[in-house]
Design a protein around this motif. Structure first.
Motif, mmCIF file in Angstrom:
data_model
loop_
_atom_site.group_PDB
_atom_site.id
_atom_site.type_symbol
_atom_site.label_atom_id
_atom_site.label_comp_id
_atom_site.label_asym_id
_atom_site.label_seq_id
_atom_site.Cartn_x
_atom_site.Cartn_y
_atom_site.Cartn_z
ATOM 1 N N ASP A 391 0.844 -1.198 0.000
ATOM 2 C CA ASP A 391 0.000 0.000 0.000
ATOM 3 C C ASP A 391 0.883 1.253 0.000
ATOM 4 O OD1 ASP A 391 -1.923 1.911 0.215
ATOM 5 O OD2 ASP A 391 -2.725 1.229 2.159
ATOM 6 N N PRO A 392 1.036 1.920 -1.158
ATOM 7 C CA PRO A 392 1.869 3.125 -1.211
ATOM 8 C C PRO A 392 1.119 4.400 -0.860
ATOM 9 C CG PRO A 392 1.181 2.551 -3.417
ATOM 10 C CD PRO A 392 0.563 1.524 -2.493
ATOM 11 N N ARG A 393 -0.137 4.289 -0.459
ATOM 12 C CA ARG A 393 -0.932 5.501 -0.246
ATOM 13 C C ARG A 393 -0.362 6.423 0.833
ATOM 14 N NH1 ARG A 393 -6.866 2.965 0.205
ATOM 15 N NH2 ARG A 393 -5.618 1.537 1.510
ATOM 16 N N PRO A 394 0.168 5.918 1.954
ATOM 17 C CA PRO A 394 0.717 6.856 2.953
ATOM 18 C C PRO A 394 1.884 7.686 2.427
ATOM 19 C CG PRO A 394 0.330 4.700 3.938
ATOM 20 C CD PRO A 394 0.147 4.532 2.469
ATOM 21 N N MET A 395 2.568 7.176 1.442
ATOM 22 C CA MET A 395 3.723 7.909 0.914
ATOM 23 C C MET A 395 3.442 8.495 -0.475
ATOM 24 S SD MET A 395 6.143 4.593 0.032
ATOM 25 C CE MET A 395 5.591 3.586 1.405
ATOM 26 N N GLY A 396 2.208 8.405 -0.948
ATOM 27 C CA GLY A 396 1.886 8.823 -2.313
ATOM 28 C C GLY A 396 2.181 10.295 -2.597
ATOM 29 N N GLN A 397 1.732 11.187 -1.715
ATOM 30 C CA GLN A 397 1.937 12.618 -1.949
ATOM 31 C C GLN A 397 3.424 12.969 -1.984
ATOM 32 O OE1 GLN A 397 -0.168 15.134 0.779
ATOM 33 N NE2 GLN A 397 0.688 17.029 -0.048
ATOM 34 N N ASP A 420 -5.624 -1.101 -7.195
ATOM 35 C CA ASP A 420 -6.440 0.067 -6.899
ATOM 36 C C ASP A 420 -5.723 1.022 -5.941
ATOM 37 O OD1 ASP A 420 -6.581 -1.852 -4.909
ATOM 38 O OD2 ASP A 420 -8.605 -1.236 -4.271
ATOM 39 N N ARG A 421 -4.921 0.490 -5.012
ATOM 40 C CA ARG A 421 -4.182 1.344 -4.091
ATOM 41 C C ARG A 421 -3.065 2.101 -4.825
ATOM 42 N NH1 ARG A 421 -3.550 -2.820 1.066
ATOM 43 N NH2 ARG A 421 -5.808 -2.998 1.534
ATOM 44 N N TYR A 422 -2.443 1.436 -5.782
ATOM 45 C CA TYR A 422 -1.415 2.121 -6.572
ATOM 46 C C TYR A 422 -2.034 3.219 -7.435
ATOM 47 C CZ TYR A 422 2.746 -0.558 -5.424
ATOM 48 O OH TYR A 422 3.838 -1.072 -4.780
ATOM 49 N N GLU A 423 -3.209 2.939 -7.953
ATOM 50 C CA GLU A 423 -3.867 3.961 -8.762
ATOM 51 C C GLU A 423 -4.234 5.163 -7.906
ATOM 52 O OE1 GLU A 423 -5.398 5.961 -11.928
ATOM 53 O OE2 GLU A 423 -4.179 4.135 -11.904
#
Length: 656
Positions: A391-397, A420-423
């Motif tokens: 899950d890269p969402r915490p580091m996405g920004q 979907d999490r990568y998107e």
């Protein structure tokens, strides 16, 4: 001054000056008679008569001689000629005032600038004009400004336009300003009044031809020199970063004009706001050089040198480029730590990027977990590898900003990945949308190989010469499917499997890149880590960060700056040092735009990172405040008769 004669042949009348002398010395009869009776007195009488023949009353004789000579000289028509400072303008009712508003007119003396003095003299001149006078104003800067399109008899309005004038940041184009003055006068004779400090070696010689046309048309050229009693100026003329200890050094050179040695304080301002103070000692009319050592962690960008000079503050700054720090660290985010080193997702990445791996001297790899991503800086971190991160969402920004600012992101997939999490986290920067994983073959069957690629792509540079065949030994039995995507506009497929499935895709985003490897970095889905091509391929993806330095350019005020751009950039924004947005044209991967102010001009993608800077300097010639040529000299050379006065002397001689 010189003396000439209208009728030099009349000089022969000067012989008349001998007549008074003859008359004065002629024998005179005695006016006093004395009777005597003895011959013994004859000798005494003879001596007395001789004394009477001697010259008496020399002053009267001199006056008689002078009068005779004046009459003779008056007959020759003598004329006295001398050179005047300004031509005759009596009787002219049409006047154009050219006021120099160049940078050198900001020179301050006794609490007032030269421009303020010029404005005061121009106002006084207009106030003394008689009724019926028509006038206009031309402001002489880099481009002449004409507040009124024609002459007007409303002199109050012309005087009002002299209010609130400020010096420009460039030179005075006197040639173009005189051309505007001649246009305003039209076909009628008038006078052009030039209020200028006449500073520098270029302005007046460049206008010589137009001065000749002006006086040839019969117009009077009237100089009003505005000189400083002691022209003085000190300015930085050179500032450049050079390699050296710590963070390198900035070499600064200053130039001083005027009498006496000086010691001035200067400050070097760095992009992160740090200031370094230094004193520079310089002799009269000479240059001096010093250098400033920068801290090791100085960021890249644009710095400025400021020197404290009260005489002409407008040119007290000089900008310089600072290269970014060499990125020396790679962040590897391990999405599935294994029980043994070879089971770890990042083990092979660490081996490929070890110092002896050949990437760059001193490179280090820091392995972190999905929640341990540090603050990212493209000037410090060469690349970030995501290895089977769920899950890269915490580091996405943070990752999106890092890429746009010049960082490089390498994404490797695996069984933990949720498309979907990568998107959600990285869809804005990924080359394509992730589908579901696909099994090409059974794990015990021959795996699907990579086809021979076109190694001319810059990101396959290590394989350009007889090395691309090694890439065909890479094979996978399982990889993620990618949703259809359009190549071009920064997206390229570097490697593909037999059958056309993408293996490695790259996308340029801002100043950075995103590499997407559709299989795993370990040997569970692919044999990539076991092939000879793995080491140079990983090094190339991480080493691509060395190409992200800001583009640089330099220009002078009034010129067109040219900043090189990445190949995929077709539209940019340009912002000036005063916050102004400027239109730019992009052609042949170069952004070109006009610059009208000194300082750093940034070039960036719309809603994206800064791609480069153009540092714009003031024209160094305009900082020269010495008077080398004068308007009067140029005008007198073009039409000497306009600056010549004469007077007939004969009437004064006869009156005397």
């Amino acid at each position: 001054m010189n003396l000439s004669f209208a009728m030099p042949w009349a000089a022969g009348l000067a012989v008349l000056g001998a007549l008074p002398l003859i008359a004065h010395l002629s024998r005179r009869m005695p006016t006093e008679r004395i009777a005597f009776g003895a011959m013994m007195l004859l000798r005494r009488l003879t001596r007395r008569l001789r004394r009477r023949q001697r010259l008496r009353d020399p002053l009267i004789l001199a006056l008689r001689l002078l009068a005779a000579l004046l009459v003779g000289l008056a007959a020759t028509g003598p004329v006295v000629r001398w050179q005047a400072e300004v031509p005759v303008t009596e009787g002219l009712a049409r006047h154009v005032l050219v006021v120099d508003v160049s940078r050198s007119m900001a020179l301050s003396e006794a609490g007032s600038t030269l421009l303020a003095r010029a404005v005061g003299e121009a106002r006084d001149f207009l106030a003394e004009r008689p009724a019926g006078t028509r006038a206009a104003l031309v402001l002489c800067g880099p481009t002449p400004r004409v507040p009124s399109p024609e002459l007007t008899d409303d002199l109050g309005t012309v005087r009002g336009r002299l209010e609130d004038l400020v010096p420009s940041k460039g030179p005075c184009d006197l040639r173009a300003s005189l051309l505007e003055a001649r246009r305003l006068l039209g076909g009628e004779v008038g006078a052009v009044h030039v209020f200028t400090d006449e500073a520098g070696p270029v302005m007046i010689p460049a206008a010589d031809e137009e001065i000749g046309r002006l006086v040839a048309a019969g117009h009077a050229l009237v100089p009003h020199p505005i000189h400083a009693a002691v022209p003085r100026n000190l300015r930085p003329i050179h500032a450049v970063w050079e390699e050296g200890p710590e963070g390198g050094k900035v070499v600064v050179r200053v130039r001083s004009q005027g009498p006496g040695a000086r010691e001035v304080p200067c400050e070097v301002d760095l992009p992160d706001g740090e200031r370094i103070r230094v004193f520079v000692a310089v002799e009269a009319d000479a240059d001096a050089q010093t250098s400033v050592t920068l801290p090791r962690d100085t960021p890249g960008g644009v710095g400025v040198v400021r020197c404290d000079d009260p005489d002409l503050p407008l040119d007290d700054r000089r900008w310089f480029h600072l290269p970014g720090r060499e990125a020396t660290e790679v962040i590897a985010v391990d999405g599935e730590p294994g029980d043994t080193p070879t089971d770890s997702e990042v083990y092979f990445i660490e081996r490929a990027l070890a110092p002896w791996g050949g990437l760059r001297s001193g490179i280090t790899v820091r392995t972190v977990g999905p929640t341990g991503l540090p603050a990212l800086d493209p000037e410090r971190h060469a690349a970030v590898f995501l290895a089977n991160v769920a899950d890269p969402r915490p580091m996405g920004q943070a990752l999106r900003a890092y890429v746009r600012e010049g960082g490089h992101l390498v994404v490797g997939l695996g069984q933990n990945v949720a498309p979907d999490r990568y998107e959600s986290a990285l869809g804005a920067v990924l080359p394509a949308r992730l589908g579901e994983p696909v099994a090409f073959t059974d794990v015990k069957e021959p795996w699907l190989p990579v086809v021979l690629p076109d190694a001319r792509h810059p990101d396959l540079a290590p394989f350009a010469r007889d090395g691309r065949a090694a890439l065909t030994r890479i094979a996978s039995h399982r990889a993620y499917r990618l949703e259809p995507y359009q190549e071009g506009d920064g997206i390229d497929t570097l490697l593909s499997y037999e059958g056309g499935a993408p293996a490695l895709v790259v996308r340029r985003v801002g100043r950075g890149k995103v590499f997407l490897w559709t299989s795993t970095f370990d040997y569970h889905w692919s044999n990539l880590a076991l092939q000879s091509a793995f080491l140079p391929l990983i090094q190339q993806m991480a080493g691509a960060g060395s190409t992200t330095r800001l583009a640089t350019a330099e220009a002078l005020v009034g010129e067109t700056a040219a900043v090189p751009l990445p190949d995929d950039v077709t539209r940019v924004w340009v912002r000036g040092p005063e916050g102004q947005d400027v239109a730019a044209t992009v052609e042949d991967h170069v952004a070109r735009f006009a610059v009208d102010a000194p300082g750093p001009w940034s070039v960036q993608m719309p809603d994206g990172p800064v791609l480069g800077y153009a540092v714009v300097h003031l024209d160094p010639v305009e900082g020269d405040v010495a008077v080398v040529h004068t308007v009067r000299e140029s005008g007198a050379e073009a039409a000497p008769e306009l600056f010549t006065r004469q007077a007939e002397v004969a009437p004064w001689m006869l009156a005397g």
